[in-house]
Design an enzyme around this catalytic site. Structure first.
Site, PDB file in Angstrom:
ATOM      1  N   GLU A   1      43.121  41.928  33.777  1.00 42.13           N
ATOM      2  CA  GLU A   1      44.151  42.863  34.216  1.00 42.13           C
ATOM      3  C   GLU A   1      44.587  43.781  33.082  1.00 42.13           C
ATOM      4  O   GLU A   1      44.790  44.987  33.276  1.00 42.13           O
ATOM      5  CB  GLU A   1      45.346  42.089  34.775  1.00 42.13           C
ATOM      6  CG  GLU A   1      45.028  41.401  36.102  1.00 42.13           C
ATOM      7  CD  GLU A   1      46.117  40.466  36.566  1.00 42.13           C
ATOM      8  OE1 GLU A   1      46.529  40.557  37.730  1.00 42.13           O
ATOM      9  OE2 GLU A   1      46.573  39.619  35.750  1.00 42.13           O
TER      10      GLU A   1
ATOM     11  N   GLU B   1      42.193  33.382  39.533  1.00 33.21           N
ATOM     12  CA  GLU B   1      43.480  32.750  39.879  1.00 33.21           C
ATOM     13  C   GLU B   1      43.398  31.855  41.109  1.00 33.21           C
ATOM     14  O   GLU B   1      44.124  30.855  41.208  1.00 33.21           O
ATOM     15  CB  GLU B   1      44.546  33.828  40.096  1.00 33.21           C
ATOM     16  CG  GLU B   1      44.964  34.586  38.848  1.00 33.21           C
ATOM     17  CD  GLU B   1      44.079  35.773  38.525  1.00 33.21           C
ATOM     18  OE1 GLU B   1      44.410  36.514  37.587  1.00 33.21           O
ATOM     19  OE2 GLU B   1      43.035  35.958  39.214  1.00 33.21           O
TER      20      GLU B   1
ATOM     21  N   GLY C   1      44.703  37.441  33.468  1.00 29.85           N
ATOM     22  CA  GLY C   1      45.530  38.438  32.811  1.00 29.85           C
ATOM     23  C   GLY C   1      44.772  39.275  31.812  1.00 29.85           C
ATOM     24  O   GLY C   1      45.108  40.448  31.584  1.00 29.85           O
TER      25      GLY C   1
ATOM     26  N   ALA D   1      45.974  34.233  31.177  1.00 32.37           N
ATOM     27  CA  ALA D   1      47.377  34.029  30.860  1.00 32.37           C
ATOM     28  C   ALA D   1      47.571  32.604  30.343  1.00 32.37           C
ATOM     29  O   ALA D   1      46.749  31.720  30.585  1.00 32.37           O
ATOM     30  CB  ALA D   1      48.238  34.261  32.094  1.00 32.37           C
TER      31      ALA D   1
END
Length: 290
Positions: free
Chosen positions: A143, A163, A140, A96
Site C-alpha cells: 500500500e 490480509e 501495508g 504492517a
C-alpha cells in the site's frame, strides 16, 4: 544498525550504511531517527530509507510518524525537488506490524482513526515521490509503494495484499489503489486469494513503471529518474503531478477541463517563458522556479 538506533549527540561518531551508489554523496543533512534514515544522495534529491531490518521494515505507527516527519522536512526544503523512498535489498516493507494491530478493538481503532496517518503523504506532499522496491512489499508495504508517484522495483520483488489470510482486509488504500492500477477483476482475485505477485507481473500489469535485474541497478535507476525530475521547473513538475493525480478522482471530461485550467495557469509562471524562449533559441533553460 543498532548503533544508529542509539544515536544521540553526534552523527560523526556513526558510520551510516547506505546503498553503494549513494555512499559517495553527503549525508550531513540526515536527522536523528530510530526507524528510518534520510540522506541527499544527488543534487536536488532527498532519500528516505526504511530501517527496521530485524522486522523486515514492518510498518508501525512510530515508523510512519518518522516517515511523515522526514517527508514534511523535504517538502519544506527548497533545495529538494524530488524524493526517493526505499527499504533494503531484502524488504521494502514486509507488511504492517501485527504486534501493534492484534490487540486493537473496534472502538479503539475507530475512535483513534488507526492507520489514517499512513496516507498523510498523499495529501501534503507536492514533490514527486519515487518508490524503489526490492524484496517484500506486502500488505501495508504494498500500500505504501502504491501511494508513491512512480514505482520502480526489481524483477524478483514480492508484492501482495495477504490480509485475507489474517482474517482482515487492506486498510491503507490497497483495495482502492491496486484496483485502479490493475482493474477490478485482477484486484479482486489478488485480494480475495491473498496471492503474491512478482516485480515482473507488477510491471506487466501497470503497478510498476519499470523493473531492474538487481538492487544496485534499481537504486541507480531510481536516483537517475529523481535527479532528472529535480532538474526541471518546480512549477511545471508540481502542476504535472497535480493533474495526473486528478485523473484518478475525476471523470474524463472533468479531468481534461481541470488539466486545461492548470495549463492556462502555468502561462503566468516565469519558467513557462524561460522554457519556451530557450527552446526557440536552442539553448538550455535556466529555471527560476517561479
Amino acid at each position: 544498525m543498532n548503533a544508529i538506533r542509539c544515536l544521540r549527540p553526534r552523527l560523526s561518531e556513526v558510520s551510516v550504511s547506505l546503498p553503494s551508489v549513494a555512499r559517495a554523496f553527503s549525508v550531513s543533512a540526515a536527522r536523528h531517527y530510530e526507524y528510518i534514515q534520510t540522506s541527499e544522495p544527488r543534487s536536488g534529491v532527498g532519500q528516505v530509507t526504511l530501517n527496521r531490518p530485524k522486522a523486515l521494515n514492518a510498518l508501525s505507527t512510530p515508523l510512519i510518524e518518522e516517515l511523515n516527519a522526514a517527508l514534511r522536512d523535504f517538502q519544506h526544503q527548497p533545495s529538494i525537488n524530488a524524493i526517493l523512498l526505499t527499504g533494503s535489498e531484502r524488504a521494502f516493507a514486509a507488511g504492517a506490524d501485527i504486534k501493534e494491530m492484534a490487540p486493537l478493538t473496534f472502538s479503539k481503532a475507530y475512535t483513534t482513526s488507526f492507520i489514517s496517518s499512513w496516507s498523510d503523504l498523499t495529501t501534503f506532499l507536492t514533490k514527486p515521490l519515487i518508490a524503489a522496491v526490492s524484496g517484500h512489499a506486502l500488505g501495508g508495504g504494498c500500500e505504501l509503494a502504491l501511494m508513491c508517484d512512480i514505482l520502480y522495483c526489481t524483477e524478483t520483488a514480492n508484492f501482495g495484499q495477504p490480509e485475507i489470510k489474517l482474517g482482515t482486509i487492506p486498510g491503507a488504500g490497497g483495495s482502492q489503489r491496486l484496483t485502479r492500477a490493475v482493474g477490478k477483476a485482477k484486484a479482486m482475485e489478488l485480494i480475495l486469494t491473498g496471492r503474491n505477485f512478482s516485480g515482473v507481473e507488477a510491471e506487466k500489469w501497470g503497478v510498476a513503471a519499470r523493473t531492474f535485474k538487481s538492487w544496485d541497478e534499481l537504486i541507480e535507476g531510481s536516483l537517475t529518474t529523481a535527479e532528472t525530475i529535480a532538474n526541471y521547473s518546480k512549477v511545471a513538475v508540481q502542476g504535472a503531478k497535480e493533474v495526473v493525480n486528478k485523473s484518478q478522482d475525476l471523470s474524463l471530461r472533468d479531468g481534461v477541463e481541470y488539466e486545461r485550467r492548470v495549463f492556462h495557469g502555468i502561462f503566468g509562471s516565469v519558467d513557462q517563458k524561460v522554457g519556451m524562449k530557450a527552446f526557440a533559441e536552442k539553448t538550455k533553460p535556466k529555471w527560476t522556479h517561479e
